[in-house]
Design a protein around this motif. Sequence first.
Motif, mmCIF file in Angstrom:
data_model
loop_
_atom_site.group_PDB
_atom_site.id
_atom_site.type_symbol
_atom_site.label_atom_id
_atom_site.label_comp_id
_atom_site.label_asym_id
_atom_site.label_seq_id
_atom_site.Cartn_x
_atom_site.Cartn_y
_atom_site.Cartn_z
ATOM 1 N N LEU A 171 0.828 -1.202 0.000
ATOM 2 C CA LEU A 171 0.000 0.000 0.000
ATOM 3 C C LEU A 171 0.866 1.256 0.000
ATOM 4 C CD1 LEU A 171 -2.819 1.258 0.129
ATOM 5 C CD2 LEU A 171 -2.668 1.105 2.599
ATOM 6 N N THR A 178 0.936 4.067 -2.852
ATOM 7 C CA THR A 178 0.673 5.460 -2.471
ATOM 8 C C THR A 178 1.760 6.378 -3.011
ATOM 9 O OG1 THR A 178 -0.498 4.746 -0.485
ATOM 10 C CG2 THR A 178 0.314 7.016 -0.503
ATOM 11 N N LYS A 179 3.003 5.980 -2.869
ATOM 12 C CA LYS A 179 4.124 6.803 -3.348
ATOM 13 C C LYS A 179 4.107 6.919 -4.870
ATOM 14 C CE LYS A 179 7.209 5.941 0.538
ATOM 15 N NZ LYS A 179 7.471 7.306 0.953
ATOM 16 N N ALA A 207 1.236 9.074 -5.979
ATOM 17 C CA ALA A 207 1.463 10.472 -5.598
ATOM 18 C C ALA A 207 2.312 11.179 -6.644
ATOM 19 C CB ALA A 207 2.137 10.543 -4.229
ATOM 20 N N LEU A 263 -2.107 11.865 -2.536
ATOM 21 C CA LEU A 263 -2.373 10.523 -2.028
ATOM 22 C C LEU A 263 -1.677 10.355 -0.690
ATOM 23 C CD1 LEU A 263 -2.493 9.980 -5.358
ATOM 24 C CD2 LEU A 263 -3.174 7.818 -4.331
ATOM 25 N N VAL A 264 -2.444 9.946 0.296
ATOM 26 C CA VAL A 264 -1.922 9.663 1.625
ATOM 27 C C VAL A 264 -2.566 8.364 2.099
ATOM 28 C CG1 VAL A 264 -1.418 12.045 2.265
ATOM 29 C CG2 VAL A 264 -3.685 11.113 2.699
ATOM 30 N N ALA A 265 -1.886 7.680 2.987
ATOM 31 C CA ALA A 265 -2.410 6.416 3.511
ATOM 32 C C ALA A 265 -2.309 6.429 5.027
ATOM 33 C CB ALA A 265 -1.616 5.247 2.945
ATOM 34 N N ASN A 313 1.989 14.555 0.695
ATOM 35 C CA ASN A 313 1.678 13.730 -0.469
ATOM 36 C C ASN A 313 2.609 12.528 -0.492
ATOM 37 O OD1 ASN A 313 0.432 13.022 -2.895
ATOM 38 N ND2 ASN A 313 1.892 14.183 -4.129
ATOM 39 N N GLY A 314 2.046 11.366 -0.763
ATOM 40 C CA GLY A 314 2.858 10.160 -0.909
ATOM 41 C C GLY A 314 3.347 9.569 0.398
ATOM 42 N N MET A 363 2.547 7.612 4.299
ATOM 43 C CA MET A 363 1.671 6.754 5.089
ATOM 44 C C MET A 363 1.925 7.070 6.558
ATOM 45 S SD MET A 363 1.110 2.621 5.133
ATOM 46 C CE MET A 363 2.811 2.178 5.394
#
Length: 119
Positions: free
Chosen positions: A6, A10-11, A14, A24-26, A81-82, A84
């Motif tokens: 994940l 996400t990275k 992003a 995008l963030v997790a 951004n990017g 978690m």
Amino acid sequence: MAKSALLAMTKSLAVEWGPKGVRLVAIAPGAFPTPGATGQLRPQGRDEGWAARNPLGRAGEHRELADLASFLVSDGAAYINGEMVVVDGGAHLRTSGAEDLLQWSNEQWENQRASRAKG
């Protein structure tokens, strides 16, 4: 492995979508008990003292998870951004959370399989 996958996704997304204004963030949550999850992840016979071994000494409260999510989608986090964010009271710094399963007997595993097959 799922959290690692994940994070990689996400990275990657992003970088791909950032230029289009999409962040995008997790969130990687730790223990936020619910009746359904507790029945699956902490079946009878599994170590009950796990929360006390968390560096904060407790499980998470659902409000704490919601507060983090609210912040991450707010304008206050517009430059994040990017990433978690792990929200587990520091548990990941100590343990995988599954060491007690290495000590289970065959009987305990069979009982767990049987209870899962019923429900």
